[in-house]
Design a protein around this motif. Structure first.
Motif, mmCIF file in Angstrom:
data_model
loop_
_atom_site.group_PDB
_atom_site.id
_atom_site.type_symbol
_atom_site.label_atom_id
_atom_site.label_comp_id
_atom_site.label_asym_id
_atom_site.label_seq_id
_atom_site.Cartn_x
_atom_site.Cartn_y
_atom_site.Cartn_z
ATOM 1 N N LYS A 215 5.722 -13.402 -4.985
ATOM 2 C CA LYS A 215 7.115 -13.224 -4.594
ATOM 3 C C LYS A 215 7.336 -13.854 -3.216
ATOM 4 C CE LYS A 215 7.604 -8.648 -6.765
ATOM 5 N NZ LYS A 215 7.907 -7.215 -6.465
ATOM 6 N N LYS A 216 8.561 -14.288 -2.958
ATOM 7 C CA LYS A 216 8.891 -14.799 -1.629
ATOM 8 C C LYS A 216 9.253 -13.640 -0.709
ATOM 9 C CE LYS A 216 13.825 -15.579 -2.476
ATOM 10 N NZ LYS A 216 14.939 -16.551 -2.444
ATOM 11 N N GLY A 217 9.255 -13.899 0.575
ATOM 12 C CA GLY A 217 9.598 -12.876 1.557
ATOM 13 C C GLY A 217 8.356 -12.358 2.252
ATOM 14 N N ARG A 218 8.457 -12.175 3.571
ATOM 15 C CA ARG A 218 7.286 -11.801 4.352
ATOM 16 C C ARG A 218 6.695 -10.460 3.926
ATOM 17 N NH1 ARG A 218 8.160 -13.032 10.391
ATOM 18 N NH2 ARG A 218 9.479 -11.182 10.345
ATOM 19 N N ALA A 219 7.554 -9.475 3.638
ATOM 20 C CA ALA A 219 7.052 -8.163 3.224
ATOM 21 C C ALA A 219 6.235 -8.291 1.942
ATOM 22 C CB ALA A 219 8.208 -7.186 3.034
ATOM 23 N N ALA A 220 6.762 -9.035 0.972
ATOM 24 C CA ALA A 220 6.056 -9.225 -0.301
ATOM 25 C C ALA A 220 4.755 -9.989 -0.089
ATOM 26 C CB ALA A 220 6.959 -9.960 -1.292
ATOM 27 N N GLN A 221 4.790 -11.006 0.751
ATOM 28 C CA GLN A 221 3.577 -11.793 1.023
ATOM 29 C C GLN A 221 2.493 -10.935 1.689
ATOM 30 O OE1 GLN A 221 6.374 -15.355 2.397
ATOM 31 N NE2 GLN A 221 4.261 -15.731 2.955
ATOM 32 N N MET A 222 2.899 -10.082 2.619
ATOM 33 C CA MET A 222 1.919 -9.226 3.291
ATOM 34 C C MET A 222 1.344 -8.191 2.334
ATOM 35 S SD MET A 222 3.343 -8.852 7.220
ATOM 36 C CE MET A 222 4.963 -8.211 6.814
ATOM 37 N N ASN A 223 2.189 -7.622 1.491
ATOM 38 C CA ASN A 223 1.688 -6.669 0.490
ATOM 39 C C ASN A 223 0.742 -7.358 -0.484
ATOM 40 O OD1 ASN A 223 3.100 -4.491 1.526
ATOM 41 N ND2 ASN A 223 4.800 -4.670 0.093
ATOM 42 N N PHE A 224 1.069 -8.584 -0.863
ATOM 43 C CA PHE A 224 0.214 -9.330 -1.789
ATOM 44 C C PHE A 224 -1.141 -9.596 -1.148
ATOM 45 C CE2 PHE A 224 -1.388 -13.123 -3.928
ATOM 46 C CZ PHE A 224 -1.176 -12.802 -5.261
ATOM 47 N N GLY A 225 -1.126 -10.035 0.101
ATOM 48 C CA GLY A 225 -2.380 -10.263 0.807
ATOM 49 C C GLY A 225 -3.192 -8.990 0.937
ATOM 50 N N ALA A 226 -2.511 -7.882 1.217
ATOM 51 C CA ALA A 226 -3.201 -6.589 1.351
ATOM 52 C C ALA A 226 -3.858 -6.177 0.036
ATOM 53 C CB ALA A 226 -2.214 -5.525 1.808
ATOM 54 N N SER A 227 -3.223 -6.516 -1.079
ATOM 55 C CA SER A 227 -3.783 -6.148 -2.384
ATOM 56 C C SER A 227 -5.079 -6.894 -2.677
ATOM 57 C CB SER A 227 -2.761 -6.422 -3.493
ATOM 58 O OG SER A 227 -2.611 -7.823 -3.733
ATOM 59 N N LYS A 228 -5.282 -8.004 -2.000
ATOM 60 C CA LYS A 228 -6.496 -8.806 -2.188
ATOM 61 C C LYS A 228 -7.564 -8.501 -1.136
ATOM 62 C CE LYS A 228 -4.421 -11.197 -5.455
ATOM 63 N NZ LYS A 228 -4.816 -11.054 -6.880
ATOM 64 N N ALA A 229 -7.199 -7.722 -0.124
ATOM 65 C CA ALA A 229 -8.084 -7.499 1.014
ATOM 66 C C ALA A 229 -9.206 -6.518 0.685
ATOM 67 C CB ALA A 229 -7.282 -6.989 2.206
ATOM 68 N N LYS A 230 -10.363 -6.755 1.278
ATOM 69 C CA LYS A 230 -11.529 -5.892 1.093
ATOM 70 C C LYS A 230 -11.785 -4.996 2.301
ATOM 71 C CE LYS A 230 -13.688 -9.535 -1.690
ATOM 72 N NZ LYS A 230 -14.799 -10.525 -1.744
ATOM 73 N N GLY A 231 -11.042 -5.203 3.369
ATOM 74 C CA GLY A 231 -11.332 -4.533 4.628
ATOM 75 C C GLY A 231 -10.987 -3.064 4.666
ATOM 76 N N ASP A 232 -11.622 -2.370 5.603
ATOM 77 C CA ASP A 232 -11.307 -0.971 5.889
ATOM 78 C C ASP A 232 -10.019 -0.860 6.687
ATOM 79 O OD1 ASP A 232 -14.073 -0.121 5.026
ATOM 80 O OD2 ASP A 232 -14.596 -1.342 6.763
ATOM 81 N N PHE B 42 -2.222 2.492 4.887
ATOM 82 C CA PHE B 42 -1.292 1.501 4.334
ATOM 83 C C PHE B 42 -0.927 1.849 2.889
ATOM 84 C CE2 PHE B 42 -0.162 -2.743 2.621
ATOM 85 C CZ PHE B 42 0.810 -3.096 3.551
ATOM 86 N N LYS B 43 -1.909 2.303 2.122
ATOM 87 C CA LYS B 43 -1.637 2.704 0.738
ATOM 88 C C LYS B 43 -0.750 3.937 0.691
ATOM 89 C CE LYS B 43 -5.770 0.777 -1.489
ATOM 90 N NZ LYS B 43 -7.038 1.100 -2.206
ATOM 91 N N GLU B 44 -1.010 4.889 1.579
ATOM 92 C CA GLU B 44 -0.195 6.110 1.623
ATOM 93 C C GLU B 44 1.251 5.793 1.987
ATOM 94 O OE1 GLU B 44 -2.260 8.583 4.383
ATOM 95 O OE2 GLU B 44 -3.798 9.207 2.922
ATOM 96 N N LEU B 45 1.445 4.757 2.787
ATOM 97 C CA LEU B 45 2.788 4.320 3.167
ATOM 98 C C LEU B 45 3.450 3.462 2.084
ATOM 99 C CD1 LEU B 45 2.037 3.342 6.881
ATOM 100 C CD2 LEU B 45 3.606 5.156 6.173
ATOM 101 N N ASN B 46 2.681 3.123 1.055
ATOM 102 C CA ASN B 46 3.147 2.209 -0.008
ATOM 103 C C ASN B 46 3.486 0.829 0.539
ATOM 104 O OD1 ASN B 46 2.967 4.081 -2.222
ATOM 105 N ND2 ASN B 46 4.787 5.090 -1.410
ATOM 106 N N GLY B 47 2.782 0.451 1.609
ATOM 107 C CA GLY B 47 2.933 -0.894 2.149
ATOM 108 C C GLY B 47 4.294 -1.146 2.761
ATOM 109 N N PHE B 48 4.594 -2.421 2.943
ATOM 110 C CA PHE B 48 5.896 -2.819 3.472
ATOM 111 C C PHE B 48 6.962 -2.662 2.389
ATOM 112 C CE2 PHE B 48 2.896 -5.095 6.181
ATOM 113 C CZ PHE B 48 3.423 -4.859 7.442
ATOM 114 N N ASN B 49 8.148 -2.301 2.809
ATOM 115 C CA ASN B 49 9.264 -2.160 1.887
ATOM 116 C C ASN B 49 9.806 -3.550 1.558
ATOM 117 O OD1 ASN B 49 11.719 -1.701 0.602
ATOM 118 N ND2 ASN B 49 12.171 0.126 1.813
ATOM 119 N N GLU B 50 9.605 -3.992 0.327
ATOM 120 C CA GLU B 50 9.977 -5.351 -0.055
ATOM 121 C C GLU B 50 11.482 -5.541 -0.221
ATOM 122 O OE1 GLU B 50 7.555 -6.765 -3.282
ATOM 123 O OE2 GLU B 50 5.694 -6.122 -2.295
#
Length: 234
Positions: A63-80, A151-159
């Protein structure tokens, strides 16, 4: 602690070269992964830039939009811990240790104070507002970070927010009384908006849009206002 640095980009070729050169050096010192989450509307050669850095993982958001892009990146992230970095912002050299210390002392989120890449009295005045918690602090240029669990508890950025998504999520952090840190090692932020416009104009527009946001204006309306008044892409 594995730190995932997520960079949303839209035609940020020149800034990507600078950010990735610095960050890839840090991956040799600390436990870091770097994720570039590109807009589906990007028309430059960001992908080719990323291919020059073997420690960078590149995705095109669905999806386009910074919020969507950040959520997408977060879904792929392995970090703590997830750190969201704008392509035109330079982290301080001790960013990893500062975040690690903030998390180990009980914080679940946080952001960095910042300075500008141009040294003027007016811009120094602006940067002072980023060193303490307040109405105008906590925006995306301050390099927001969250534990993955938070971040998961917050449901990420509001798209639904095509603008002000950074203040919206920090607003929820404050409302839910999630402990957060304001790191005083300063990030360096581009002053390009102030170069294309005047200091007074940028601050008046930012203040106007912010208060419209506080009084419930729709994200679409805020974006329209911002784009019509400021000579800078949003």
């Amino acid at each position: 602690m594995l730190l995932s640095i997520i960079i949303p980009v839209y035609n940020e070729r020149e800034n990507l070269v600078k950010r990735l050169s610095f960050l890839c050096k840090q991956t040799n010192k600390f436990s870091i992964e770097v994720i570039v989450s590109n807009s589906p509307e990007t028309s430059d050669d960001s992908l080719e830039i990323c291919k020059n850095f073997d420690k960078v993982t590149y995705f095109t958001s669905d999806k386009k939009g910074r919020a969507a892009q950040m959520n997408f990146g977060a879904s792929k992230a392995k970090g703590d811990v997830l750190l969201f970095l704008h392509a035109d912002v330079q982290l301080p050299t001790d960013f990893y240790l500062q975040i690690k210390n903030a998390i180990e002392t009980g914080n679940k989120a946080g952001f960095f104070a910042y300075k500008f890449d141009k040294d003027t009295p007016f811009l120094k005045f602006n940067s002072k507002f980023t060193t303490k918690d307040g109405l105008f602090s906590g925006g995306g240029d301050q390099c927001q970070f969250f534990t993955k669990e938070t971040f998961k508890e917050l449901n990420g950025f509001n798209e639904d927010f095509c603008i002000m998504e950074d203040f919206e999520i920090i607003g929820r952090v404050r409302k839910q009384k999630i402990p957060f840190a304001i790191i005083q090692s300063k990030a360096t932020v581009s002053a390009r908006k102030y170069e294309h416009n005047s200091w007074l104009k940028v601050n008046l527009i930012n203040g106007y849009v912010f208060f419209k946001y506080k009084f419930g204006a729709s994200p679409e309306n805020l974006r329209k206002i911002y784009k019509s008044l400021l000579r800078e892409s949003v």
